[in-house]
Enzyme design. Structure first.
Site, short mmCIF file in Angstrom:
data_model
loop_
_atom_site.label_atom_id
_atom_site.label_comp_id
_atom_site.label_asym_id
_atom_site.label_seq_id
_atom_site.Cartn_x
_atom_site.Cartn_y
_atom_site.Cartn_z
N GLU A 1 63.17 37.16 4.17
CA GLU A 1 63.36 37.46 2.75
C GLU A 1 62.36 36.64 1.93
O GLU A 1 61.97 35.53 2.32
CB GLU A 1 64.79 37.11 2.32
N ASN B 1 71.51 46.04 -0.57
CA ASN B 1 71.98 44.76 -0.02
C ASN B 1 73.17 44.24 -0.81
O ASN B 1 73.10 44.13 -2.04
CB ASN B 1 70.86 43.72 -0.08
N GLU B 2 74.26 43.95 -0.12
CA GLU B 2 75.43 43.27 -0.69
C GLU B 2 75.82 43.82 -2.06
O GLU B 2 76.07 43.07 -3.01
CB GLU B 2 75.19 41.76 -0.77
N GLU C 1 73.16 40.10 8.49
CA GLU C 1 73.02 38.71 8.04
C GLU C 1 74.13 37.90 8.67
O GLU C 1 75.31 38.19 8.46
CB GLU C 1 73.10 38.57 6.51
#
Length: 508
Positions: free
Chosen positions: A29, A174-175, A294
């Site tokens: 990232e 993402n999330e 993750e």
């Protein structure tokens, strides 16, 4: 005299599932020093012609990473992929809201994908479904994967990349369940957008493998309703649902810390149950697979990180999330890897977060050296010896209760048979902090095997760590006095107190 006794038995043909090579993934990232002075540092003494550190690339190969997720993470939710392509001196500098940092965009999709190709790793791209949506995702897909003759494919060629990157794996955001996420959405909002994006991407290539966002952690108030609602939209058009999980030891309670993989096991069981409920509800014949894209331990640096983002914002590549891992951290990581192997039938992707410097198994000094953290070794061992078929291991072990967990087995184990050469490997952690475990191991149907080697990671100091200055405080060793062959596929193995163990058997 050893008081702690355990038993592990494996029967030929009792297979959990094939271990996916993608179980050994990682994550890069644009966060802290993961990219800049991590994988990429022009001018470093080991840098290649493209500016990527050769010492880091060699350790990534040694680690055995199979797939790398990119470019986020929280970073992706306000990221414009177009900023990271074209002439470097013309790329804009942007504010990264997620980590309150400056991003100069010197590395983008072309540089990253080409680096992956050079080191033999599959890239996994994440699209921004926070501040963006369907069209930018399609534009990125065209840019990356279409050969030529269209605006974005010809733009890639103009930028110096004649061949398409042919990226197979794509994460749909993402999330998105997290209020910290730029563009946070409700389950129905995300589910509808993700499904619409997936359908559009499949119009380009129906063979793409797509990952839908699951819950960011089990402590989310919306877990597992998030999975049930979003999968109602995405089940038919995606291949994986993601799980994210980080553990800590803020209370300095080692016994409780070592038990936390029990939570990983429950997390998997719950998500599988929800997936199978939606499968039944839709009368589907497809099993939804899990992507633990993750996972790791994250706590050593949090006070520093909070201070940096609050009081020193908008700096380039700040030293964020630079946890220095201890020996006990390596044991917990080993337990998590064992848990993934025990669910090899459904966990088909996993990415340790992250790869370099940021809660990572590899640490660098800017302009200087590199080292393997303690957590490097369990991952490397499982990546090297844990490919093949996961066998159902019946483990009988004394148990203990910790502050937050009950009936925790002292001996945690998984067994893998390599399909190519037939080798059998036991991965085992002895959680007992005081006693070795005398473990009887029974290979049923594998009587023509013999003991090969026993690799152990152990240290009398649970807080021992490796650094660039002192890189060999915690390293594995091969033991020659720990396994007794009792005949007919029966062995007695000594697992020392607080130890990570890799025991290998080969055909005679």
């Amino acid at each position: 005299m050893i008081k702690l006794k355990a038993k592990i038995s494996v029967e030929k043909g009792n297979i959990i599932g094939k271990v996916s090579n993608n179980l050994y993934g990682s994550f890069v990232e644009h966060l802290g020093r993961c990219v800049y002075s991590g994988i990429y540092e022009p001018g470093h003494s080991t840098a290649d012609q493209f500016g990527f550190r050769g010492d880091v690339s060699e350790l990534v190969k040694e680690l055995g990473v199979s797939v790398i997720r990119y470019p986020g993470g929280n970073f992706v939710s306000n990221y414009r992929w177009e900023d990271g392509v074209g002439p470097v001196n013309e790329r804009p500098v942007r504010l990264d809201m997620a980590w309150r940092s400056l991003e100069r965009n010197e590395v983008g999709v072309n540089e990253f994908s080409s680096w992956c190709k050079r080191i033999g790793v599959e890239p996994m791209m994440t699209v921004n479904l926070g501040t963006r949506g369907i069209q930018p995702a399609l534009d990125l897909l065209e840019y990356c994967n279409h050969p030529s003759g269209t605006y974005f494919s010809d733009l890639r060629i103009k930028h110096g990349y004649a061949e398409p990157h042919n990226i197979k794996y794509w994460c749909l955001g993402n999330e998105m369940d997290g209020e910290w996420q730029v563009g946070h959405k409700t389950p129905d909002e995300y589910g509808f957008l993700a499904a619409s994006t997936a359908r559009a991407m499949h119009m380009f290539d129906p063979e793409l493998k797509l990952v839908s966002c699951g819950s960011s952690h089990t402590f989310m108030d919306t877990f597992p309703d998030w999975e049930a609602t979003t999968l109602t939209h995405t089940y038919d058009v995606t291949d994986f649902i993601s799980l994210h999980q980080y553990f800590d030891n803020f209370d300095n309670d080692t016994a409780d810390f070592l038990a936390k993989s029990q939570e990983t096991d429950r997390f998997i069981h719950t998500v599988v149950s929800v997936c199978d409920y939606i499968k039944a509800k839709k009368r589907s014949t497809k099993d939804m697979m899990l992507s633990f894209d993750e996972w790791n331990l994250w706590y050593h640096s949090k006070a520093h990180d909070d201070d940096m983002m609050a009081n020193k914002p908008w700096t380039e590549a700040p030293n964020l999330l630079e946890d220095i891992y201890t020996f006990e951290d390596a044991l917990v990581e080993g337990c998590m890897l064992i848990t993934f192997l025990k669910h090899a039938d459904r966990v088909k992707m996993a990415c340790i977060a992250q790869l370099v410097n940021v809660i990572a198994p590899i640490m660098t000094e800017k302009g200087g050296g590199v080292c393997k953290q303690t957590t490097f070794y369990p991952f490397q061992h499982v990546s090297e010896y844990g490919r093949g078929e996961s066998l159902r291991a019946f483990c009988e072990s004394p148990k203990y209760d910790s502050r937050n967990y009950c009936d925790v087995p002292y001996v945690e184990s998984a067994v893998v048979r390599n399909e190519e050469n037939g080798d059998i490997t036991i991965f085992a952690v002895n959680r007992n902090l005081e006693e070795a475990a005398e473990t009887d191991f029974y290979l049923r149907g594998f009587e023509d095997y013999s003991f090969k080697e026993h690799i152990v990671l152990e240290n009398d100091n649970l807080k021992a760590a490796n650094t660039v200055a002192e890189p060999f405080n915690v390293v594995p060793a091969v033991r020659s006095d720990s396994v007794a062959d009792n005949g007919n596929g029966n062995y007695t193995i000594r697992l020392n107190k607080a130890s990570w163990n890799v025991i290998r058997f080969v055909r005679k």
